[in-house]
Design a protein around this motif. Structure first.
Motif, short mmCIF file in Angstrom:
data_model
loop_
_atom_site.label_atom_id
_atom_site.label_comp_id
_atom_site.label_asym_id
_atom_site.label_seq_id
_atom_site.Cartn_x
_atom_site.Cartn_y
_atom_site.Cartn_z
N ALA A 105 60.27 12.92 52.57
CA ALA A 105 61.66 13.17 52.22
C ALA A 105 62.24 11.94 51.56
O ALA A 105 61.71 10.83 51.66
N LEU A 106 63.36 12.14 50.88
CA LEU A 106 64.11 11.04 50.29
C LEU A 106 65.47 10.97 50.96
O LEU A 106 66.14 12.00 51.14
N ALA A 107 65.88 9.76 51.32
CA ALA A 107 67.17 9.56 51.96
C ALA A 107 67.99 8.55 51.16
O ALA A 107 67.45 7.72 50.43
N VAL A 108 69.29 8.63 51.31
CA VAL A 108 70.20 7.69 50.65
C VAL A 108 70.27 6.42 51.49
O VAL A 108 70.52 6.48 52.71
N ARG A 109 70.02 5.27 50.88
CA ARG A 109 70.11 4.01 51.60
C ARG A 109 71.56 3.72 51.96
O ARG A 109 72.47 3.84 51.12
N PRO A 110 71.84 3.36 53.21
CA PRO A 110 73.21 3.02 53.59
C PRO A 110 73.74 1.87 52.73
O PRO A 110 72.99 1.00 52.29
N SER A 111 75.04 1.85 52.52
CA SER A 111 75.62 0.82 51.66
C SER A 111 75.50 -0.55 52.31
O SER A 111 75.62 -0.70 53.53
N ARG A 112 75.27 -1.55 51.48
CA ARG A 112 75.19 -2.92 51.98
C ARG A 112 76.52 -3.33 52.63
O ARG A 112 76.55 -3.95 53.69
N GLY A 113 77.61 -2.95 51.99
CA GLY A 113 78.91 -3.30 52.54
C GLY A 113 79.13 -2.72 53.92
O GLY A 113 79.63 -3.39 54.83
N GLY A 114 78.74 -1.47 54.11
CA GLY A 114 78.88 -0.84 55.42
C GLY A 114 78.03 -1.52 56.47
O GLY A 114 78.47 -1.73 57.62
N ALA A 180 71.86 -1.39 61.80
CA ALA A 180 72.20 -1.97 60.51
C ALA A 180 71.08 -2.90 60.05
O ALA A 180 70.73 -3.84 60.77
N VAL A 181 70.52 -2.65 58.88
CA VAL A 181 69.38 -3.42 58.39
C VAL A 181 69.73 -3.98 57.01
O VAL A 181 70.01 -3.22 56.08
#
Length: 270
Positions: A105-114, A180-181
């Motif tokens: 599957a493909l997932a959206v990477r969480p935003s760096r700011g978040g 958070a990574v």
């Protein structure tokens, strides 16, 4: 899982046109900018922790749903709605190495700011883990999986290793989405007392690790960098038999997080 052919046109090619079907077109459009989730367990964890997943493919949807009923019935309905079936040859062409469960599957990477906001938020209820210039992608993934299991606030890396590299994500089994990574410079580490693991430090068994601690671990080869050592508030050491030179990085993180968590009342499961 074995591959299966499609008769309803939902696989790689339409029954007459020879064109890729919509899920495969979506995959091709997103692959360069998305996080690859390799296998059932990575997809399962990403779903549990609310990852945004625009496309998921398998060569045997029935087998995947049967596996979900056995191991993760809480995500069965989501998987049923999300998974599209394609032939095994198409699936193998889309991923570097097909997982034995025949799921990708493909997932959206969480935003760096978040992620940075989550790491900086205070008061914290669990430490942040820092990997100082790590070199081994598999070790980094194992640490992220451990940190998620302990409920750590996050995992940050310094140096050149990308903690969202596909091999790291594979080692983390989709649990990047449970914490958070991010990669940061040493000067950008989250606030909090910095405890760094080092053989010259005080025995960790006599040290209380606070919830807002930043727990730092040196690289597998060279240990703590001079820059991070200069910022350290407390050097602590894991118990180790004489003449044993070191522990595996993930093992060290596990022992330190267990020490932090011991004596605290169990938290209610979400």
């Amino acid at each position: 899982m074995s591959g299966s052919s499609r008769t309803d046109g939902a696989g790689d090619r339409g029954p007459r046109s020879g064109e890729p079907t919509e899920p495969v077109r979506v995959w091709h459009g997103l692959a360069d900018t998305s996080v690859l989730l390799d296998g059932f367990h990575a997809l399962k964890h990403a779903l549990r922790f609310d990852a945004s997943i625009p496309v998921a493919l398998t060569s045997d949807k029935a087998a995947v749903l049967a596996l979900a009923q056995d191991l993760a019935p809480d995500v069965s309905d989501a998987l049923d709605a999300l998974l599209a079936e394609t032939d095994e040859a198409t699936l193998r062409a889309l991923v570097p190495r097909l997982h034995p469960t025949a799921v990708a599957a493909l997932a959206v990477r969480p935003s760096r700011g978040g992620n940075l906001r989550a790491l900086e938020r205070t008061p914290r209820v669990a430490p942040v883990v820092v990997l100082d210039d790590p070199r081994n992608l598999g070790n980094a993934g194992a640490v992220i999986r451990l940190a998620a299991g302990f409920g750590a606030t996050g995992v940050v890396t310094t140096g050149t290793l990308d903690p969202w590299h596909p091999t790291v994500v594979r080692g983390g089994a989709g649990l990047h989405f449970a914490t958070a990574v991010e990669r940061v410079d040493v000067g950008e580490l989250p606030k909090g007392p910095l405890f760094a693991l080092d053989a010259e430090g005080e025995d960790i068994r006599g040290v209380e690790i606070p919830d807002d601690a930043v727990l730092a671990f040196g690289s597998e080869r060279s240990g703590l960098s001079a820059e991070l050592r200069a910022r350290t508030d407390h050097l602590v050491a894991l118990p180790m038999r004489p003449q044993v030179s070191s522990y595996n990085l993930a093992t060290s993180v596990a022992m330190a997080l267990f020490h932090w968590s011991s004596g605290r009342p169990p938290k209610a499961q979400a």
